[in-house]
Design a protein around this motif. Structure first.
Motif, PDB file in Angstrom:
ATOM      1  N   VAL A  79       0.842  -1.198   0.000  1.00 61.42           N
ATOM      2  CA  VAL A  79       0.000   0.000   0.000  1.00 61.42           C
ATOM      3  C   VAL A  79       0.874   1.244   0.000  1.00 61.42           C
ATOM      4  O   VAL A  79       0.646   2.189  -0.757  1.00 61.42           O
ATOM      5  N   PHE A  80       1.897   1.244   0.854  1.00 60.64           N
ATOM      6  CA  PHE A  80       2.827   2.373   0.926  1.00 60.64           C
ATOM      7  C   PHE A  80       3.504   2.595  -0.422  1.00 60.64           C
ATOM      8  O   PHE A  80       3.564   3.716  -0.923  1.00 60.64           O
ATOM      9  N   LEU A  81       3.995   1.526  -1.039  1.00 63.43           N
ATOM     10  CA  LEU A  81       4.662   1.649  -2.335  1.00 63.43           C
ATOM     11  C   LEU A  81       3.705   2.111  -3.420  1.00 63.43           C
ATOM     12  O   LEU A  81       4.070   2.905  -4.291  1.00 63.43           O
ATOM     13  N   TYR A  82       2.470   1.631  -3.381  1.00 66.25           N
ATOM     14  CA  TYR A  82       1.474   2.034  -4.370  1.00 66.25           C
ATOM     15  C   TYR A  82       1.179   3.524  -4.264  1.00 66.25           C
ATOM     16  O   TYR A  82       1.178   4.241  -5.268  1.00 66.25           O
ATOM     17  N   ILE A  83       0.936   4.005  -3.046  1.00 62.02           N
ATOM     18  CA  ILE A  83       0.631   5.425  -2.844  1.00 62.02           C
ATOM     19  C   ILE A  83       1.800   6.283  -3.313  1.00 62.02           C
ATOM     20  O   ILE A  83       1.621   7.273  -4.027  1.00 62.02           O
ATOM     21  N   TYR A  84       3.005   5.912  -2.922  1.00 67.40           N
ATOM     22  CA  TYR A  84       4.168   6.719  -3.250  1.00 67.40           C
ATOM     23  C   TYR A  84       4.611   6.576  -4.703  1.00 67.40           C
ATOM     24  O   TYR A  84       5.466   7.315  -5.154  1.00 67.40           O
ATOM     25  N   SER A  85       4.008   5.668  -5.443  1.00 67.26           N
ATOM     26  CA  SER A  85       4.373   5.524  -6.850  1.00 67.26           C
ATOM     27  C   SER A  85       3.753   6.602  -7.727  1.00 67.26           C
ATOM     28  O   SER A  85       4.244   6.860  -8.815  1.00 67.26           O
ATOM     29  N   PHE A  86       2.680   7.253  -7.260  1.00 66.54           N
ATOM     30  CA  PHE A  86       2.016   8.218  -8.137  1.00 66.54           C
ATOM     31  C   PHE A  86       1.547   9.503  -7.466  1.00 66.54           C
ATOM     32  O   PHE A  86       1.169  10.444  -8.158  1.00 66.54           O
ATOM     33  N   HIS A  87       1.566   9.618  -6.155  1.00 67.47           N
ATOM     34  CA  HIS A  87       0.899  10.757  -5.530  1.00 67.47           C
ATOM     35  C   HIS A  87       1.528  12.103  -5.886  1.00 67.47           C
ATOM     36  O   HIS A  87       0.818  13.068  -6.117  1.00 67.47           O
ATOM     37  N   MET A  88       2.839  12.199  -5.964  1.00 66.25           N
ATOM     38  CA  MET A  88       3.468  13.483  -6.299  1.00 66.25           C
ATOM     39  C   MET A  88       3.218  13.859  -7.752  1.00 66.25           C
ATOM     40  O   MET A  88       2.958  15.031  -8.056  1.00 66.25           O
ATOM     41  N   SER A  89       3.285  12.910  -8.649  1.00 68.48           N
ATOM     42  CA  SER A  89       3.021  13.237 -10.048  1.00 68.48           C
ATOM     43  C   SER A  89       1.568  13.666 -10.243  1.00 68.48           C
ATOM     44  O   SER A  89       1.278  14.550 -11.049  1.00 68.48           O
ATOM     45  N   LEU A  90       0.654  13.082  -9.483  1.00 69.90           N
ATOM     46  CA  LEU A  90      -0.747  13.486  -9.550  1.00 69.90           C
ATOM     47  C   LEU A  90      -0.909  14.936  -9.098  1.00 69.90           C
ATOM     48  O   LEU A  90      -1.600  15.726  -9.755  1.00 69.90           O
ATOM     49  N   PHE A  91      -0.253  15.314  -8.004  1.00 68.14           N
ATOM     50  CA  PHE A  91      -0.310  16.705  -7.552  1.00 68.14           C
ATOM     51  C   PHE A  91       0.292  17.646  -8.593  1.00 68.14           C
ATOM     52  O   PHE A  91      -0.216  18.743  -8.813  1.00 68.14           O
ATOM     53  N   MET A  92       1.377  17.251  -9.228  1.00 66.95           N
ATOM     54  CA  MET A  92       2.003  18.106 -10.239  1.00 66.95           C
ATOM     55  C   MET A  92       1.087  18.293 -11.453  1.00 66.95           C
ATOM     56  O   MET A  92       0.997  19.379 -12.007  1.00 66.95           O
TER      57      MET A  92
END
Length: 92
Positions: free
Chosen positions: A41-54
């Motif tokens: 779950v941690f790896l999944y969240i961190y795989s896309f959350h910053m790019s989504l915000f950008m």
């Protein structure tokens, strides 16, 4: 305000913020999660959350195209820094 809200983008921002909070909770409550091993779950969240915000920020940045640099800085100062200082002072 001359523009209409796009509620689907508000929902995407809500989900993204929730996922970031969830990821930080996982990271804080389970100290060994820093390596990321065995924490899908941690790896999944961190795989896309910053790019989504950008992507979302870039979409809304189109609205600043006609503003001068000074006007943009003053606007962002009022929008971001003043509330941050105010809340910091209240919480302190």
């Amino acid at each position: 305000m001359g523009t209409k809200r796009i509620y689907s983008l508000d929902f995407v921002k809500l989900v993204a913020i929730y996922l970031v909070l969830w990821g930080h909770c996982i990271q804080s409550l389970i100290p060994e999660v820093g390596s990321g091993e065995g924490k899908p779950v941690f790896l999944y969240i961190y795989s896309f959350h910053m790019s989504l915000f950008m992507i979302i920020s870039g979409y809304f940045a189109v609205n600043i195209e006609g503003e001068t640099l000074k006007k943009l800085i003053v606007s962002k100062f009022r929008q971001l820094i003043i509330p941050c200082i105010s809340w910091g002072g209240l919480l302190y």
